[in-house]
Design a protein around this motif. Structure first.
Motif, short mmCIF file in Angstrom:
data_model
loop_
_atom_site.label_atom_id
_atom_site.label_comp_id
_atom_site.label_asym_id
_atom_site.label_seq_id
_atom_site.Cartn_x
_atom_site.Cartn_y
_atom_site.Cartn_z
N THR A 56 0.73 -1.23 -0.04
CA THR A 56 -0.20 -0.15 0.06
C THR A 56 0.88 1.29 0.12
O THR A 56 0.49 2.37 -0.50
N PHE A 57 2.10 1.21 0.37
CA PHE A 57 2.89 2.39 0.91
C PHE A 57 2.96 3.18 -0.46
O PHE A 57 2.96 4.28 -0.41
N SER A 58 3.41 2.53 -1.76
CA SER A 58 3.60 3.31 -2.90
C SER A 58 2.37 3.77 -3.43
O SER A 58 2.72 4.63 -4.45
N PHE A 59 1.40 3.32 -3.05
CA PHE A 59 0.17 4.15 -3.52
C PHE A 59 -0.52 5.13 -2.83
O PHE A 59 -1.76 5.54 -2.99
N ALA A 60 0.22 5.37 -1.63
CA ALA A 60 -0.40 6.48 -0.66
C ALA A 60 0.37 7.43 -0.39
O ALA A 60 1.68 7.47 -0.41
N ALA A 61 -0.06 8.58 0.00
CA ALA A 61 0.50 9.74 0.33
C ALA A 61 0.80 9.56 1.77
O ALA A 61 -0.04 8.85 2.77
N MET A 62 1.96 10.30 2.32
CA MET A 62 2.32 9.80 3.86
C MET A 62 2.56 11.43 4.30
O MET A 62 2.92 12.23 3.87
N GLY A 63 2.00 11.21 5.47
CA GLY A 63 2.25 12.38 6.36
C GLY A 63 2.79 12.09 7.79
O GLY A 63 2.91 11.09 8.30
N TRP A 64 3.27 13.26 8.10
CA TRP A 64 3.90 13.11 9.49
C TRP A 64 3.15 14.31 10.50
O TRP A 64 2.94 15.38 10.13
N PHE A 65 2.91 13.87 11.91
CA PHE A 65 2.15 14.53 12.45
C PHE A 65 2.79 14.65 14.09
O PHE A 65 3.50 13.53 14.34
N ARG A 66 2.54 15.52 14.97
CA ARG A 66 2.83 15.47 16.28
C ARG A 66 2.02 15.71 17.26
O ARG A 66 1.28 16.80 16.83
N GLN A 67 2.21 15.37 18.54
CA GLN A 67 1.54 15.61 19.46
C GLN A 67 2.16 16.11 20.74
O GLN A 67 3.01 15.26 21.29
N SER B 135 4.23 10.12 -5.17
CA SER B 135 5.46 10.18 -6.06
C SER B 135 6.77 11.09 -5.53
O SER B 135 7.59 10.97 -6.10
N GLY B 136 6.34 11.79 -4.44
CA GLY B 136 7.09 12.66 -4.12
C GLY B 136 7.27 14.14 -4.89
O GLY B 136 7.92 15.01 -4.30
N ASP B 137 6.31 14.13 -5.52
CA ASP B 137 6.40 15.56 -6.52
C ASP B 137 5.47 16.57 -5.72
O ASP B 137 5.71 17.88 -6.08
N MET B 138 4.91 16.38 -4.42
CA MET B 138 4.16 17.37 -3.87
C MET B 138 4.62 17.34 -2.31
O MET B 138 4.48 16.09 -1.75
N ILE B 139 4.96 18.29 -1.82
CA ILE B 139 5.37 18.20 -0.39
C ILE B 139 5.10 19.53 0.39
O ILE B 139 5.15 20.55 -0.32
#
Length: 121
Positions: free
Chosen positions: A28-39, A54-58
């Motif tokens: 699934t990872f390669s088909f998904a956007a990834m985010g980092w959050f913090r609390q 694809s890494g083209d939007m950050i």
């Protein structure tokens, strides 16, 4: 089922660096956007950074631009968050998350359990 495991957290002095990693199970990872959050203690979870499939939007939280860098390696099913010039206010539990399309909102489908980052002054 997608499983996300964060690593790389720890205790660091102000001004130091840490590199967080997020390992994802399955394809699934390669088909998904990834985010980092913090609390942080006593605060709501907040957006840190996100990267498209694809890494083209950050995207970054404005106040973190220039200090934090998000990246991903779809071949390895991993994503990283490089954190430099850390400040005590960066102390928090950091979470990685996945969703279909990139977003800065707290509406991701899959979440890791988090890794603690503590920055001492």
């Amino acid at each position: 089922q997608v499983r996300l495991v964060e690593s790389g957290g720890g205790l660091v002095q102000a001004g130091g660096s840490l590199r967080l990693s997020c390992a994802a199970s399955g394809r699934t990872f390669s088909f998904a956007a990834m985010g980092w959050f913090r609390q942080a203690p006593g605060k709501e979870r907040e957006f840190v950074a996100a990267i498209s499939r694809s890494g083209d939007m950050i995207y970054y939280k404005d106040s973190l631009k220039g200090r934090f860098t998000i990246s991903r390696d779809n071949a390895k099913n991993t994503g990283d968050l490089q954190m430099n010039s850390l400040k005590p206010e960066d102390t928090a539990v950091y979470y990685c998350a996945l969703r279909t399309t990139v977003s800065t909102r707290d509406d991701y489908d899959y979440w890791g359990h988090g890794t603690q980052v503590t920055v001492s002054s």
